[in-house]
Design an enzyme around this catalytic site. Sequence first.
Site, PDB file in Angstrom:
ATOM      1  N   GLU A 178      52.563  66.998  30.049  1.00 42.96           N
ATOM      2  CA  GLU A 178      53.277  66.578  31.255  1.00 42.96           C
ATOM      3  C   GLU A 178      53.753  67.753  32.088  1.00 42.96           C
ATOM      4  OE1 GLU A 178      53.639  65.212  28.291  1.00 42.96           O
ATOM      5  OE2 GLU A 178      53.099  63.117  28.615  1.00 42.96           O
ATOM      6  N   HIS A 213      60.939  55.546  23.203  1.00 41.76           N
ATOM      7  CA  HIS A 213      60.091  55.077  24.294  1.00 41.76           C
ATOM      8  C   HIS A 213      60.701  53.915  25.074  1.00 41.76           C
ATOM      9  CE1 HIS A 213      56.218  56.874  22.332  1.00 41.76           C
ATOM     10  NE2 HIS A 213      57.066  57.770  22.765  1.00 41.76           N
TER      11      HIS A 213
END
Lengths: 466, 330
Positions: free
Chosen positions: B61, B130
């Site tokens: 990322e 998450h």
Amino acid sequence: MPDVNMPKLSDTMEEGTVLEWKKKDGDEVHKGEVLAEVESDKATFDLEAEDDGVLSIKVEKGVPAKIGAPIATIGAASEAKPAKADAAKAEKPKAKAEPAVAEAPADDTATSEVAEEEAPAAEVLPAETADAPSPKEKAAPAAEVLPAETAEAPSPKEKAAPAQDSDGEASGAAVKASPLAKRLAAQLGVDLASIKGTGPEGRIIREDVEAAAKGKGGAPRQAAAPARRPDGPDTEVVEPTRMQATIARRMAESKSTVPEFTVTVEARVDQAVSMRQQLKDSVPGAEKVTMTDFLVRACALALRKFPEVNTSWVEGRFQRKRSVNIGLAVAPRQGMGLLVPVVHDADTKDIVQISIESRQVIERARSGRPAEGDLTGATFSVSNLGMFGVDEFTAIINPPEAAILAVGAIRDAAVVDGGKVVVGKVMRMTLTVDHRVFYGATAAQFMAEVKRLLENPVTLVVPPGS
Amino acid sequence: MPEEKLYRVALREALGEEMERDDTVYLIGEDIGKFGGAYRVTDGLLDKFGAERVVDAPIAEEVIVGTAIGSAMLGLRPVVEMMTINFSLVAYDQIVNNAAKIRYMFGGEANVPLVIRMPGGAGHQLSAQHSHSLEVLYGLIPGLLVVAPTTPEDAKGMLKSAIRTNNPVMFLESMSLYNVRGMVPDGDYTTPLGQAAVRRKGADLTIVGVSRMAVLANEAAKQLEEEDIDVEVIDLRSIRPIDWPPIVESVNRTTRCMVVEEGWATYGVTAEIAAGVQERCFDYLDAPIRRLGGAQVPMPYSLPLEKASIPTSEDIKRMARKVVGRKTDA
């Protein structure tokens, strides 16, 4: 960042006062929106925004400001520039994490700790996470920091109770009321201590204050018999409005500096009354013609004939006025005071035009939105209290004018006409004169002319100049 | 004719239309090309625009966002998809120190017209790592625009605005909203960034909802109507900047305020709103401002516990009753 300045609203205005801010500090305002109601010595005006942006008030309502002085600014919206720091002030550990399950009794005292409200969820907590000490340890210190409601607090917090007493004055001295309720109570004159709150935790809320205020209004009527004296001193001190302060100053100035005398005449107005009715009935535009309009026209013609009346005494000299502008003393629509809207160049206008114009200028003045010149430049004034049934009275000169005509009611009277007593309509008029400017003989001639014109009203309805 | 579309389809349309309109717009992210995106938002765009404009990136990322920032500085308009907001933490330095600061550090001589799209929220048994709602991490940073659309119409209109602005925009989607249907206007339209939306007028209480919680607040408001509680619902939409005027106007009128977010309320978006309302509306408040957020725990995997940790419309109703001073029966 554009300033909003105190506008100059009239010739004599030196300072103004915001009667009410229509927008609040921090409000986003747009060009043309009314920001405030501003009062000058003569009238109140709506002050409009000249820019878009966020209002920042510099001068609170009720505080006088010199003309041209900044009373507010209109700035860019605070969030418009990304560079500008947000004021993040979330400090109070009153965060309310209400998990789904719990109808947590400790709701109001809940800090971020789930443990206080939510046993099952707390068990999910890894017990040794750095920031989260075990639930039991945490509850007590947290409660000490908070001025918490003890009533609902479960046992762990009872330990903290003494600290709260000293902190939160739980003795009953402080009244628990919402900010809105407090503000309303102050406005309505309601004593919060006398009210029982019905909001959550007994808090006094708006409805409670409104109910109390209603009750208050009704009470004295029931107990009417012994007139109850209000508490406090016998005399209530009331601040004058700017208009009232100006009137007080100018009237005292007039009476103490103008050597005045008065002349009274009585006019037969039978013809004028019927002429007025004819005009109303048959002349377009004259539907609302008044006796005052006749007087304005008569005075205007007389002033043309006697220019020495249309004159001011200023610093030892005569100022002869070319225009004939006639002020009409009227009461403002709201509150106590006096307005003098002006019909300009009345000698050049016919009766219908005077009727229409005087109605417009009076309406603008009374509505607090006078146009430029509406309240300035009079050379002579008329004050008509006839509609209140007054027989006659004397008025005080409005300097620097030299005279003012005070007009009483039209009434039926026994009058001698051609050696016989008949019923006639009469009206008494008193001219107050500044003796520095003109003299008894002129005053008498002037009044004779006004009387003649009124008694022969055809002279008033012919077009000007003919 | 405007028609009902899925939130995810509205997003896809925005991306496709903007890519057609402006060939400097390109997409970069994990699995967005061949796979069509983890939430199928970019499905079909690779075929249409090719691998140069729909870039399947490695699972890195920081590299993805760094690449996007560099290309944005040099004239492209990248739209990054972070598979979820959870993974954006790996790129947080790039976002905070570069995306948000470059224009400032370069004295305005470089812009970063960058959009980072990412879904957040919980409710899918993805457990603690998450299931984040991290709006506040981005709302905190001056130099970023942070938005959270809740309807398909806004999703499309705001994504177009986000692509067209020269500022870096954090475009916060919600996993639970992708399958929501709603009317989407025809043709090319944009929805301004930085504006809240009043979803429902009411007289007794203002509820400000953040992201999906605005949707739940609306549901709760409908049900509260039956209890004679008239709720005004404001969808915050823009987390940074905050659109204060409609909120202030509303609270001054209803005299009560409650703020709801899915994330943790302590130091949360709701904390900021509550503080700001208090500063602006103090003399109009008839009740303390209340906040509702998710349970302050790492999100449990267990389904019942997960459900218990996310605010529901029932929770909103319960707190609303308290704020307006109604006795709660439950």
